[in-house]
Design a protein around this motif. Sequence first.
Motif, PDB file in Angstrom:
ATOM      1  N   LEU A  32       0.850  -1.199  -0.056  1.00 28.05           N
ATOM      2  CA  LEU A  32      -0.108   0.026   0.043  1.00 28.05           C
ATOM      3  C   LEU A  32       0.857   1.367   0.006  1.00 28.05           C
ATOM      4  CD1 LEU A  32      -2.725  -1.067   2.480  1.00 28.05           C
ATOM      5  CD2 LEU A  32      -3.128  -0.738   0.073  1.00 28.05           C
ATOM      6  N   GLN A  33       2.010   1.146   0.821  1.00 25.09           N
ATOM      7  CA  GLN A  33       2.724   2.375   0.863  1.00 25.09           C
ATOM      8  C   GLN A  33       3.565   2.498  -0.641  1.00 25.09           C
ATOM      9  OE1 GLN A  33       6.288   2.038   3.698  1.00 25.09           O
ATOM     10  NE2 GLN A  33       6.264   4.289   3.706  1.00 25.09           N
ATOM     11  N   MET A  34       3.872   1.564  -1.272  1.00 26.07           N
ATOM     12  CA  MET A  34       4.506   1.569  -2.705  1.00 26.07           C
ATOM     13  C   MET A  34       3.539   2.311  -3.615  1.00 26.07           C
ATOM     14  SD  MET A  34       6.937  -1.492  -3.324  1.00 26.07           S
ATOM     15  CE  MET A  34       5.958  -2.802  -3.007  1.00 26.07           C
ATOM     16  N   ALA A  35       2.366   1.685  -3.309  1.00 25.77           N
ATOM     17  CA  ALA A  35       1.345   2.041  -4.429  1.00 25.77           C
ATOM     18  C   ALA A  35       0.882   3.820  -4.080  1.00 25.77           C
ATOM     19  CB  ALA A  35       0.074   1.456  -4.046  1.00 25.77           C
ATOM     20  N   PHE A  36       1.084   3.981  -2.754  1.00 29.76           N
ATOM     21  CA  PHE A  36       0.811   5.601  -2.472  1.00 29.76           C
ATOM     22  C   PHE A  36       1.838   6.344  -3.039  1.00 29.76           C
ATOM     23  CE2 PHE A  36       2.075   8.985   0.623  1.00 29.76           C
ATOM     24  CZ  PHE A  36       0.896   9.893   0.474  1.00 29.76           C
ATOM     25  N   TYR A  37       3.141   6.186  -2.895  1.00 24.63           N
ATOM     26  CA  TYR A  37       4.448   6.812  -3.443  1.00 24.63           C
ATOM     27  C   TYR A  37       4.286   6.855  -4.897  1.00 24.63           C
ATOM     28  CZ  TYR A  37       6.126   8.073   1.111  1.00 24.63           C
ATOM     29  OH  TYR A  37       6.122   8.556   2.426  1.00 24.63           O
ATOM     30  N   ALA A  38       3.739   5.927  -5.490  1.00 24.08           N
ATOM     31  CA  ALA A  38       3.448   5.929  -7.058  1.00 24.08           C
ATOM     32  C   ALA A  38       2.579   6.859  -7.437  1.00 24.08           C
ATOM     33  CB  ALA A  38       3.065   4.700  -7.524  1.00 24.08           C
ATOM     34  N   LEU A  39       1.528   7.355  -6.786  1.00 21.85           N
ATOM     35  CA  LEU A  39       0.692   8.430  -7.031  1.00 21.85           C
ATOM     36  C   LEU A  39       1.118   9.545  -7.486  1.00 21.85           C
ATOM     37  CD1 LEU A  39      -2.218   7.552  -4.529  1.00 21.85           C
ATOM     38  CD2 LEU A  39      -2.373   6.765  -6.963  1.00 21.85           C
ATOM     39  N   ARG A  40       0.413  10.257  -8.236  1.00 20.22           N
ATOM     40  CA  ARG A  40       0.854  11.700  -8.587  1.00 20.22           C
ATOM     41  C   ARG A  40       0.453  12.571  -7.506  1.00 20.22           C
ATOM     42  NH1 ARG A  40      -3.045  13.068 -12.880  1.00 20.22           N
ATOM     43  NH2 ARG A  40      -2.588  15.106 -12.404  1.00 20.22           N
ATOM     44  N   ARG A  41       1.309  13.234  -6.975  1.00 18.88           N
ATOM     45  CA  ARG A  41       1.368  14.297  -5.947  1.00 18.88           C
ATOM     46  C   ARG A  41       0.280  15.346  -6.307  1.00 18.88           C
ATOM     47  NH1 ARG A  41       5.202  10.866  -5.702  1.00 18.88           N
ATOM     48  NH2 ARG A  41       6.728  10.820  -4.062  1.00 18.88           N
ATOM     49  N   LYS A  42       0.067  15.945  -7.304  1.00 20.76           N
ATOM     50  CA  LYS A  42      -0.868  16.840  -7.577  1.00 20.76           C
ATOM     51  C   LYS A  42      -1.980  16.445  -8.249  1.00 20.76           C
ATOM     52  CE  LYS A  42       2.973  20.266  -7.645  1.00 20.76           C
ATOM     53  NZ  LYS A  42       3.590  21.180  -8.379  1.00 20.76           N
ATOM     54  N   ALA A  43      -2.502  15.283  -8.012  1.00 16.52           N
ATOM     55  CA  ALA A  43      -3.618  14.829  -8.460  1.00 16.52           C
ATOM     56  C   ALA A  43      -4.935  15.522  -7.884  1.00 16.52           C
ATOM     57  CB  ALA A  43      -3.974  13.235  -8.416  1.00 16.52           C
ATOM     58  N   ALA A  44      -5.885  15.634  -8.549  1.00 16.76           N
ATOM     59  CA  ALA A  44      -7.332  16.191  -8.143  1.00 16.76           C
ATOM     60  C   ALA A  44      -7.849  15.305  -7.066  1.00 16.76           C
ATOM     61  CB  ALA A  44      -8.182  16.328  -8.802  1.00 16.76           C
ATOM     62  N   PRO A  45      -8.117  15.734  -5.657  1.00 13.25           N
ATOM     63  CA  PRO A  45      -8.769  15.184  -4.695  1.00 13.25           C
ATOM     64  C   PRO A  45     -10.127  14.605  -5.066  1.00 13.25           C
ATOM     65  CG  PRO A  45      -8.804  17.348  -4.085  1.00 13.25           C
ATOM     66  CD  PRO A  45      -8.175  17.301  -5.408  1.00 13.25           C
ATOM     67  N   GLY A  46     -10.424  13.279  -4.754  1.00 16.41           N
ATOM     68  CA  GLY A  46     -11.807  12.752  -4.798  1.00 16.41           C
ATOM     69  C   GLY A  46     -13.054  13.364  -3.977  1.00 16.41           C
ATOM     70  N   VAL A  47     -13.857  12.526  -3.937  1.00 17.25           N
ATOM     71  CA  VAL A  47     -15.127  13.038  -3.152  1.00 17.25           C
ATOM     72  C   VAL A  47     -14.655  13.366  -1.671  1.00 17.25           C
ATOM     73  CG1 VAL A  47     -16.826  12.100  -4.713  1.00 17.25           C
ATOM     74  CG2 VAL A  47     -15.843  10.649  -2.745  1.00 17.25           C
ATOM     75  N   ASP A  48     -13.902  12.620  -1.166  1.00 15.47           N
ATOM     76  CA  ASP A  48     -13.424  12.862   0.195  1.00 15.47           C
ATOM     77  C   ASP A  48     -12.527  14.016   0.433  1.00 15.47           C
ATOM     78  OD1 ASP A  48     -10.990  11.921  -1.228  1.00 15.47           O
ATOM     79  OD2 ASP A  48     -10.437  10.541   0.276  1.00 15.47           O
ATOM     80  N   GLY A  49     -12.282  14.772  -0.491  1.00 12.76           N
ATOM     81  CA  GLY A  49     -11.536  15.997  -0.287  1.00 12.76           C
ATOM     82  C   GLY A  49      -9.956  15.827   0.088  1.00 12.76           C
ATOM     83  N   MET A  50      -9.523  14.340   0.135  1.00 16.94           N
ATOM     84  CA  MET A  50      -8.159  14.051   0.869  1.00 16.94           C
ATOM     85  C   MET A  50      -7.087  14.418  -0.386  1.00 16.94           C
ATOM     86  SD  MET A  50      -6.497  13.123   3.404  1.00 16.94           S
ATOM     87  CE  MET A  50      -7.691  12.514   4.205  1.00 16.94           C
ATOM     88  N   THR A  51      -6.029  15.157  -0.259  1.00 17.61           N
ATOM     89  CA  THR A  51      -4.863  15.462  -1.013  1.00 17.61           C
ATOM     90  C   THR A  51      -3.708  14.526  -0.721  1.00 17.61           C
ATOM     91  OG1 THR A  51      -3.820  17.175   0.314  1.00 17.61           O
ATOM     92  CG2 THR A  51      -5.732  18.093  -1.344  1.00 17.61           C
ATOM     93  N   TRP A  52      -3.140  14.117  -1.572  1.00 16.60           N
ATOM     94  CA  TRP A  52      -1.705  13.465  -1.497  1.00 16.60           C
ATOM     95  C   TRP A  52      -0.817  14.038   0.038  1.00 16.60           C
ATOM     96  CZ3 TRP A  52       3.638  13.384  -0.975  1.00 16.60           C
ATOM     97  CH2 TRP A  52       4.126  12.071  -1.313  1.00 16.60           C
ATOM     98  N   GLN A  53      -0.581  15.219  -0.122  1.00 24.74           N
ATOM     99  CA  GLN A  53       0.064  15.824   1.060  1.00 24.74           C
ATOM    100  C   GLN A  53      -0.787  15.593   2.607  1.00 24.74           C
ATOM    101  OE1 GLN A  53      -0.618  17.462  -1.790  1.00 24.74           O
ATOM    102  NE2 GLN A  53       1.531  17.405  -2.524  1.00 24.74           N
ATOM    103  N   ASP A  54      -2.060  15.820   2.551  1.00 25.63           N
ATOM    104  CA  ASP A  54      -2.782  15.614   3.675  1.00 25.63           C
ATOM    105  C   ASP A  54      -2.800  14.081   4.263  1.00 25.63           C
ATOM    106  OD1 ASP A  54      -3.528  18.141   3.513  1.00 25.63           O
ATOM    107  OD2 ASP A  54      -5.409  17.649   2.563  1.00 25.63           O
TER     108      ASP A  54
END
Length: 151
Positions: A32-54
């Motif tokens: 799960l951690q590897m998958a998290f760090y593979a995500l784009r850091r500036k991607a738009a938040p979903g319905v939860d409003g959670m950003t990568w940095q948060d």
Amino acid sequence: MTQALDRVRKAARLKKKERFTALLHHITVDTLQMAFYALRRKAAPGVDGMTWQDYEADLEPRLRELHERVHRGAYRPQPSRRTYIPKADGKQRPLAIAALEDKIVQGATVMVLNAIYEGDFVGFSYGFRPGRGPHDALDALTVAITTRKVN
């Protein structure tokens, strides 16, 4: 790739007829951690409003809790946020933006499934494979046309 996924990849390559029936244990906190760090850091938040940095601010406890929910069967993906992208012809193309945790779980699942199915693809398969794309296919086609006799 973790050692466990590497063993899965080798088993899938050596035993083509093998059926994998229990793969959930390969979705670990590390996966799960590897998958998290593979995500784009500036991607738009979903319905939860959670950003990568948060999410990264409390990463370890969040991933452990997510891992527990996935393995307990209590994890439920959230509905995707729908947005529309204008097309050149004036129409609009729908785009679904998944919640951050959903992207993490999807990414970890992709890692496990890629370990199994990557061995089934032949060298000239380029569609929807990690590290390959249409530009790679065009490069291979150019090399083939320029170095081999073709009609």
